[in-house]
Design an enzyme around this catalytic site. Structure first.
Site, PDB file in Angstrom:
ATOM      1  N   ASP A 190      -3.484  -3.697 -16.199  1.00 62.33           N
ATOM      2  CA  ASP A 190      -2.382  -3.048 -15.466  1.00 62.33           C
ATOM      3  C   ASP A 190      -2.365  -1.734 -14.782  1.00 62.33           C
ATOM      4  O   ASP A 190      -1.911  -1.279 -13.920  1.00 62.33           O
ATOM      5  CB  ASP A 190      -1.157  -2.929 -16.740  1.00 62.33           C
ATOM      6  CG  ASP A 190       0.355  -2.409 -15.855  1.00 62.33           C
ATOM      7  OD1 ASP A 190       0.601  -3.017 -14.830  1.00 62.33           O
ATOM      8  OD2 ASP A 190       0.868  -1.656 -16.246  1.00 62.33           O
ATOM      9  N   LEU A 271       7.782  -1.552 -12.956  1.00 66.72           N
ATOM     10  CA  LEU A 271       7.974  -0.937 -11.344  1.00 66.72           C
ATOM     11  C   LEU A 271       6.711  -0.561 -10.724  1.00 66.72           C
ATOM     12  O   LEU A 271       6.578  -0.271  -9.739  1.00 66.72           O
ATOM     13  CB  LEU A 271       9.043   0.244 -11.348  1.00 66.72           C
ATOM     14  CG  LEU A 271      10.485   0.055 -11.650  1.00 66.72           C
ATOM     15  CD1 LEU A 271      11.285   1.318 -11.506  1.00 66.72           C
ATOM     16  CD2 LEU A 271      10.937  -1.082 -10.752  1.00 66.72           C
ATOM     17  N   ARG A 272       5.542  -0.847 -11.681  1.00 68.80           N
ATOM     18  CA  ARG A 272       4.384  -0.490 -10.900  1.00 68.80           C
ATOM     19  C   ARG A 272       3.993  -1.276  -9.740  1.00 68.80           C
ATOM     20  O   ARG A 272       3.223  -0.875  -8.812  1.00 68.80           O
ATOM     21  CB  ARG A 272       3.154  -0.395 -12.182  1.00 68.80           C
ATOM     22  CG  ARG A 272       1.794   0.135 -11.572  1.00 68.80           C
ATOM     23  CD  ARG A 272       1.116   0.589 -13.001  1.00 68.80           C
ATOM     24  NE  ARG A 272       1.446   1.470 -13.745  1.00 68.80           N
ATOM     25  CZ  ARG A 272       1.415   1.623 -14.881  1.00 68.80           C
ATOM     26  NH1 ARG A 272       0.802   0.664 -15.815  1.00 68.80           N
ATOM     27  NH2 ARG A 272       1.813   2.802 -15.555  1.00 68.80           N
ATOM     28  N   GLY A 273       4.548  -2.503  -9.850  1.00 67.16           N
ATOM     29  CA  GLY A 273       4.146  -3.493  -8.820  1.00 67.16           C
ATOM     30  C   GLY A 273       4.573  -3.000  -7.381  1.00 67.16           C
ATOM     31  O   GLY A 273       3.975  -3.182  -6.343  1.00 67.16           O
ATOM     32  N   THR A 276       3.018   0.195  -6.137  1.00 63.48           N
ATOM     33  CA  THR A 276       1.396  -0.307  -5.873  1.00 63.48           C
ATOM     34  C   THR A 276       1.727  -1.066  -4.266  1.00 63.48           C
ATOM     35  O   THR A 276       0.568  -0.579  -3.420  1.00 63.48           O
ATOM     36  CB  THR A 276       0.869  -0.950  -6.906  1.00 63.48           C
ATOM     37  OG1 THR A 276       0.631  -0.326  -8.055  1.00 63.48           O
ATOM     38  CG2 THR A 276      -0.756  -0.931  -6.057  1.00 63.48           C
TER      39      THR A 276
END
Length: 333
Positions: A190, A271-273, A276
């Site tokens: 991740d 929410l990292r998707g 990024t």
């Protein structure tokens, strides 16, 4: 040792694009490259260093500080002088000890002078640059835990042997491996901004091109490098220009909604998707000289930004890349 030119690598377009995007925006969060042996994974990482613009850093500073006032108190830099130096690309080998990674007591100075001094590790050398781990899926768990802590905080903390040291450790993490040798821990997976898959060339023409270029490089490196110098300089200039345009590249509300819609449709955690995906699309737009993020940019970076963030679906036998492409076509139709 002279690296094989980045622009001379045959095929592997997605991997090369991901590497370039991290050069334009190091904040994307690094690249994970999984694929067969002998597909140019290590070659691409080491070749990238020749394309990175030089950094301003204090000569002799063990953590590559940009200004004299940023040099750590424990560093022995008697007369700080700012110079231009290549962006560091540091290898983290398998089997490395924790002391080698984080730094430890300088035993030689302790024994010869009776002084308690800090000997910096690989994290110090990689600050403001790249940290490369080959066969990352074989890395020992305690080193993985250490890297997770540093990647989260951007700071290396050493508390042992009477030492209490802190120094910045912000770097682009690049890992490569063969999926047949084991999967990566979800926590570390991740942390990578982008993930790409590489495979051996499937056509005779491509394989012949690989053999021809590698043979020419091994037989006369100077001549081969000279033949690639124009393309290398052009790509380097485009990366520098992309960095300069990045701050002024716009992201409309429509682009933000597209990012959110894609991640909801794919069921990615957190929410990292979205973050990024947006950063990668903006970096691509800046690199190509476009003033605003479009759906075309999102389509092109979505697989590398999202494929490693999907939950396993036992009812769907399609690979993660196929699922992302399929969802992108549905959502951004």
């Amino acid at each position: 040792m002279t690296a094989f030119p980045f622009t001379a690598i045959v095929g592997q377009d997605e991997m090369k694009t991901a590497m370039v995007l991290t050069a334009v925006d190091p904040g994307i969060g690094g690249v994970l490259v999984f694929g067969d042996r002998g597909t140019g994974k290590s070659t691409a990482v080491r070749a990238l260093s020749a394309l990175l613009p030089p950094l301003e850093m204090v000569a002799g500073c063990p953590v590559n500080s940009a200004r004299a006032e940023d040099v750590p108190d424990w560093a022995d830099v008697p007369s700080p002088q700012v110079i231009q130096a290549p962006t560091p690309v540091v290898d983290l080998p398998l089997g490395v000890t924790e002391d080698r990674v984080t730094g430890a007591l300088d035993i030689e100075r302790a024994l010869t002078r009776g002084e308690k001094a800090f000997e910096p590790g690989l994290l110090a050398r990689a600050n403001r640059g790249y940290l490369y781990i080959d066969e990352i899926n074989l890395l020992e768990d305690h080193i993985v835990d250490l890297l997770l802590d540093v990647a989260q905080s951007g700071e290396n903390v050493v508390e042992r042997e009477g030492l209490s040291i802190r120094h910045p450790a912000r770097f682009v993490l690049v890992g490569s491996g063969n999926p047949e040798e084991g999967e990566l821990r979800p926590q570390l997976l991740d942390r990578f901004g982008l993930s790409v898959e590489v495979a051996s060339p499937q056509t005779i023409e491509d394989r012949v091109a690989v053999i021809r270029r590698r043979d020419a490089f091994d037989r006369d490196r100077a001549a081969f490098l000279a033949s690639c110098s124009v393309e290398e300089a052009d790509l380097r200039d485009r990366i520098v220009a992309g960095r300069q345009r990045l701050a002024t590249t716009e992201s409309s509300d429509a682009a933000l909604r597209d990012c959110a819609a894609l991640c909801i449709a794919l069921g990615s955690d957190g929410l990292r998707g979205e973050l990024t995906l947006l950063r990668a699309a903006r970096a691509l737009a800046a690199f190509e000289g476009d003033g605003e993020v479009t759906r075309d940019h999102l389509r092109r970076v979505a697989p590398m930004a999202l494929r490693h963030r999907l939950r396993r679906d036992p009812l769907d036998e399609a690979g993660s890349s196929t699922r992302v492409v399929r969802t992108v076509e549905d959502v951004l139709a």
